[in-house]
Scaffold this motif. Structure first.
Motif, PDB file in Angstrom:
ATOM      1  N   GLU A  34       0.837  -1.197   0.000  1.00 45.43           N
ATOM      2  CA  GLU A  34       0.000   0.000   0.000  1.00 45.43           C
ATOM      3  C   GLU A  34       0.871   1.246   0.000  1.00 45.43           C
ATOM      4  O   GLU A  34       2.032   1.212   0.418  1.00 45.43           O
ATOM      5  CB  GLU A  34      -0.944   0.018   1.208  1.00 45.43           C
ATOM      6  CG  GLU A  34      -0.239  -0.050   2.547  1.00 45.43           C
ATOM      7  CD  GLU A  34      -1.217  -0.185   3.710  1.00 45.43           C
ATOM      8  OE1 GLU A  34      -2.332   0.369   3.618  1.00 45.43           O
ATOM      9  OE2 GLU A  34      -0.879  -0.840   4.709  1.00 45.43           O
ATOM     10  N   GLN A  35       0.300   2.326  -0.480  1.00 47.40           N
ATOM     11  CA  GLN A  35       0.999   3.612  -0.504  1.00 47.40           C
ATOM     12  C   GLN A  35      -0.007   4.690  -0.112  1.00 47.40           C
ATOM     13  O   GLN A  35      -0.830   5.114  -0.910  1.00 47.40           O
ATOM     14  CB  GLN A  35       1.543   3.879  -1.913  1.00 47.40           C
ATOM     15  CG  GLN A  35       2.341   5.174  -2.035  1.00 47.40           C
ATOM     16  CD  GLN A  35       3.032   5.265  -3.364  1.00 47.40           C
ATOM     17  OE1 GLN A  35       4.170   4.864  -3.518  1.00 47.40           O
ATOM     18  NE2 GLN A  35       2.316   5.763  -4.356  1.00 47.40           N
ATOM     19  N   ASN A  36       0.056   5.078   1.162  1.00 50.19           N
ATOM     20  CA  ASN A  36      -0.897   6.045   1.686  1.00 50.19           C
ATOM     21  C   ASN A  36      -0.299   6.742   2.896  1.00 50.19           C
ATOM     22  O   ASN A  36       0.908   6.634   3.153  1.00 50.19           O
ATOM     23  CB  ASN A  36      -2.221   5.358   2.032  1.00 50.19           C
ATOM     24  CG  ASN A  36      -2.017   4.125   2.902  1.00 50.19           C
ATOM     25  OD1 ASN A  36      -1.260   4.160   3.879  1.00 50.19           O
ATOM     26  ND2 ASN A  36      -2.678   3.018   2.558  1.00 50.19           N
ATOM     27  N   ALA A  37      -1.144   7.441   3.612  1.00 48.70           N
ATOM     28  CA  ALA A  37      -0.664   8.194   4.772  1.00 48.70           C
ATOM     29  C   ALA A  37      -0.187   7.296   5.895  1.00 48.70           C
ATOM     30  O   ALA A  37       0.601   7.722   6.745  1.00 48.70           O
ATOM     31  CB  ALA A  37      -1.765   9.128   5.274  1.00 48.70           C
ATOM     32  N   ASN A  38      -0.662   6.041   5.932  1.00 46.94           N
ATOM     33  CA  ASN A  38      -0.285   5.125   7.006  1.00 46.94           C
ATOM     34  C   ASN A  38       1.023   4.398   6.736  1.00 46.94           C
ATOM     35  O   ASN A  38       1.825   4.188   7.645  1.00 46.94           O
ATOM     36  CB  ASN A  38      -1.392   4.084   7.226  1.00 46.94           C
ATOM     37  CG  ASN A  38      -2.674   4.697   7.731  1.00 46.94           C
ATOM     38  OD1 ASN A  38      -2.657   5.750   8.366  1.00 46.94           O
ATOM     39  ND2 ASN A  38      -3.798   4.050   7.445  1.00 46.94           N
ATOM     40  N   ARG A  39       1.232   3.998   5.478  1.00 49.52           N
ATOM     41  CA  ARG A  39       2.362   3.125   5.200  1.00 49.52           C
ATOM     42  C   ARG A  39       2.769   3.215   3.734  1.00 49.52           C
ATOM     43  O   ARG A  39       1.926   3.455   2.858  1.00 49.52           O
ATOM     44  CB  ARG A  39       2.005   1.668   5.557  1.00 49.52           C
ATOM     45  CG  ARG A  39       3.185   0.710   5.596  1.00 49.52           C
ATOM     46  CD  ARG A  39       2.803  -0.535   6.392  1.00 49.52           C
ATOM     47  NE  ARG A  39       1.789  -1.312   5.714  1.00 49.52           N
ATOM     48  CZ  ARG A  39       2.020  -2.489   5.121  1.00 49.52           C
ATOM     49  NH1 ARG A  39       3.235  -2.999   5.137  1.00 49.52           N
ATOM     50  NH2 ARG A  39       1.048  -3.156   4.537  1.00 49.52           N
ATOM     51  N   THR A  40       4.046   3.010   3.493  1.00 53.15           N
ATOM     52  CA  THR A  40       4.573   2.915   2.135  1.00 53.15           C
ATOM     53  C   THR A  40       5.226   1.560   1.955  1.00 53.15           C
ATOM     54  O   THR A  40       6.163   1.202   2.679  1.00 53.15           O
ATOM     55  CB  THR A  40       5.615   4.015   1.851  1.00 53.15           C
ATOM     56  OG1 THR A  40       4.983   5.295   1.921  1.00 53.15           O
ATOM     57  CG2 THR A  40       6.223   3.843   0.467  1.00 53.15           C
ATOM     58  N   TYR A  41       4.697   0.801   1.006  1.00 54.75           N
ATOM     59  CA  TYR A  41       5.235  -0.519   0.704  1.00 54.75           C
ATOM     60  C   TYR A  41       4.797  -0.824  -0.724  1.00 54.75           C
ATOM     61  O   TYR A  41       3.640  -1.199  -0.964  1.00 54.75           O
ATOM     62  CB  TYR A  41       4.686  -1.540   1.701  1.00 54.75           C
ATOM     63  CG  TYR A  41       5.204  -2.962   1.574  1.00 54.75           C
ATOM     64  CD1 TYR A  41       6.264  -3.286   0.728  1.00 54.75           C
ATOM     65  CD2 TYR A  41       4.636  -3.987   2.319  1.00 54.75           C
ATOM     66  CE1 TYR A  41       6.727  -4.589   0.627  1.00 54.75           C
ATOM     67  CE2 TYR A  41       5.096  -5.300   2.228  1.00 54.75           C
ATOM     68  CZ  TYR A  41       6.129  -5.592   1.381  1.00 54.75           C
ATOM     69  OH  TYR A  41       6.590  -6.885   1.266  1.00 54.75           O
ATOM     70  N   VAL A  42       5.696  -0.639  -1.709  1.00 55.86           N
ATOM     71  CA  VAL A  42       5.338  -0.750  -3.120  1.00 55.86           C
ATOM     72  C   VAL A  42       6.405  -1.529  -3.866  1.00 55.86           C
ATOM     73  O   VAL A  42       7.526  -1.730  -3.370  1.00 55.86           O
ATOM     74  CB  VAL A  42       5.163   0.641  -3.771  1.00 55.86           C
ATOM     75  CG1 VAL A  42       4.044   1.424  -3.093  1.00 55.86           C
ATOM     76  CG2 VAL A  42       6.468   1.432  -3.724  1.00 55.86           C
ATOM     77  N   ALA A  43       6.035  -1.961  -5.076  1.00 54.46           N
ATOM     78  CA  ALA A  43       6.958  -2.678  -5.963  1.00 54.46           C
ATOM     79  C   ALA A  43       7.178  -1.820  -7.209  1.00 54.46           C
ATOM     80  O   ALA A  43       6.222  -1.507  -7.923  1.00 54.46           O
ATOM     81  CB  ALA A  43       6.393  -4.039  -6.347  1.00 54.46           C
TER      82      ALA A  43
END
Length: 555
Positions: A123-132
């Protein structure tokens, strides 16, 4: 007086139980999913001149390298919708700006037991960034442009898998007239996504580029880790190379220094409790693997060798991306050693067979709780003769307890003489005073290995048993199993001989209480194993005690 004492003890036990229940409700691990923020493009509000998080290839030698920053700024994103793709096991979003996978939800795995929402891995949002992220860099790579990440076009913004496979094509044409198609191929029932870059060089000059794939994650906690006590699953990166097929590089390691290795084939993964994401480049080439930290984010990835496409020619470079559960069957098929991300620790040589046996029993009985009971019975049967010898030794010590007490009265003041007489009695009656420790010592590695099997096996996540136990991977919400386990330990002590040392005897009486408290927050499946093991031990020890007392057992 005795009745009053029993009533007071019972009342104290009841109050303590209610206090523990209330503490668990107030401070125990929450089963409710966090409110998910909206997933957005990383480039919508990016300022020009901000340091790029992309790798950069060296054009001078053609060898891949990853500096701390890249040269070009990031441009503001053009107006384009995120691309939504649905399969039977994946629900993901692709950002057309760069063609990155910025959200992956798993419909087959719920966020929490009481929720109807899928677990969100990326996910990529205000809470967390975790992307490919993936793309083409190097001399002519569109991701190496001074204008920043390329913006792809897609035929539509919504895709749904209806057959066995689904292709999602993102296209662009560079300023030099080179057509690049970034193709995502999805398959039914698969968490693996094939990512291809199809380069059609319609220009009059060679096209040179380097393929990169990387996983970007912040340092936030593992959202799939729900246990509040006990051992924790590994959170961090793993690299697999020819030199080391499984090398952990956690966030603290990345804070201190960058990891870098060159290897034929291999893979890179970001691992957490039950789930992982991984880039697996196409086999048959020498890749550079590296970790780095930039702009407060942790990045791990690979770079391919430089490739060239002649004018009028078409060439395809590719890599596989996996985002899903630690499913041993799928991981074994995707890449060598990828199944090692299911980390059983140093007792893997016990845990792996236990997992396979547990899985086979489940295929027969259809319930993971019954499978745990089945594996307990099989382990107990395998250790039957060893336990029998230990129980015979303890039964003899119980039978000759009065004789030992008599020796203590005779030689209580002469410890050396008493020890000598006790040893004579042990030798005469063939008693091993340490025999009672053997079952526990032998079973501890099995117990620890099974702990890791229950911790790492995603099949047991949210797996119900019967009644109120709806998740064997989590603690018993009402602590019934730990209390029953403590009761069985107390019954076992009743069948064992009382230690001659008063201090040791008091300590032994405290063990059921200590173990009960210790097991309160253990996974219910693990407590179930220990409870069934205790019940089987009680039955075996009771029979042997009766045989010893009747003189029916031969050494």
């Amino acid at each position: 007086m005795d009745v009053q004492r029993v009533i007071l003890i019972a009342a104290l036990a009841l109050v303590s139980y209610l206090m523990v229940l209330q503490w668990n409700e107030d401070y125990g691990p929450s089963q409710q999913p966090q409110q998910q923020a909206a997933t957005v493009s990383a480039y919508a509000d990016a300022a020009a001149g901000e340091a790029s998080e992309l790798p950069q290839a060296s054009n001078a030698t053609g060898n891949a390298d990853i500096p701390a920053t890249a040269a070009g700024p990031i441009a503001a994103a053009k107006s384009q919708s995120l691309i939504h793709v649905r399969t039977d096991v994946l629900d993901l979003l692709i950002d057309p700006h760069g063609g990155d996978i910025i959200q992956v939800a798993l419909p087959e795995h719920l966020a929490a037991l009481a929720s109807d929402q899928p677990f969100v891995l990326l996910e990529q949002n205000a809470n967390r960034t975790y992307v490919a992220q993936s793309g083409l860099i190097g001399r002519n790579g569109p991701d190496a442009s001074a204008d920043g990440r390329p913006v792809y076009s897609a035929a539509q913004s919504e895709y749904t898998l209806e057959g066995d496979t689904l292709n999602v094509d993102l296209t662009l044409t560079t300023d030099q007239g080179v057509d690049v198609t970034k193709r995502f191929t999805f398959a039914k029932g698969a968490y693996k996504v094939d990512v291809e870059f199809i380069v059609n060089n319609a220009s009059d000059a060679p096209f040179e580029a380097v393929l990169f794939g990387q996983i970007k994650r912040d340092g936030s906690a593992d959202p799939s880790q729900q246990t509040s006590m006990g051992m924790q699953s590994y959170l961090g990166a793993v690299f697999s190379t020819a030199e080391n097929n499984y090398q952990k590089v956690d966030f603290d390691d990345m804070d201190e220094e960058r990891f870098k290795a060159q290897s034929p084939d291999g893979w890179v993964a970001m691992v957490q409790h039950y789930f992982l994401s991984a880039w697996i480049p196409a086999p048959g080439a020498e890749y550079t693997y590296e970790s780095r930290k930039i702009n407060g984010q942790y990045l791990v990835g690979f770079l391919s060798p430089s490739f060239s496409v002649a004018p009028g020619q078409t060439q395809t470079v590719s890599a596989d991306f996996y985002a899903g559960p630690k499913d041993v069957d799928q991981l074994e098929q995707i890449a060598p050693n990828l199944e090692l991300t299911i980390d059983y620790g140093w007792l893997w040589w016990i845990a792996s067979p236990l997992y396979m046996l547990l899985k086979w029993i489940h295929s027969v009985v259809g319930n993971w709780g019954l499978a745990i009971i089945g594996i307990t019975i099989l382990v107990k049967a395998a250790l039957f003769h060893l336990n029998a010898k230990a129980f015979k030794s303890m039964a003899k010590m119980r039978k000759f307890g009065p004789e030992m007490a008599r020796l203590k009265e005779l030689y209580g003041d002469d410890r050396q003489k008493m020890s000598q007489e006790m040893m004579k009695l042990y030798q005469k009656e063939k008693i091993n005073p340490l025999g009672g420790c053997l079952p526990i010592l032998v079973q501890m590695p099995v117990f620890i290995a099974l702990y890791w099997v229950l911790m790492e096996s995603v099949e047991l996540r949210h797996a119900p048993f019967y009644g109120y136990i709806q998740d064997l991977s989590q603690m018993d919400p009402y602590f019934i199993l730990p209390i029953l386990m403590g009761v069985t330990m107390f019954i076992q002590q009743m069948l064992n001989p009382t230690p001659p040392d008063p201090m040791q005897a008091k300590m032994m009486k405290m063990l059921p209480i200590l173990f009960t408290f210790f097991f309160l927050w253990f996974p219910a499946g693990l407590v179930l194993y220990w409870l069934v093991n205790n019940i089987l031990s009680i039955a075996q020890q009771y029979v042997i005690n009766k045989q010893i007392e009747a003189g029916d057992v031969k050494d």
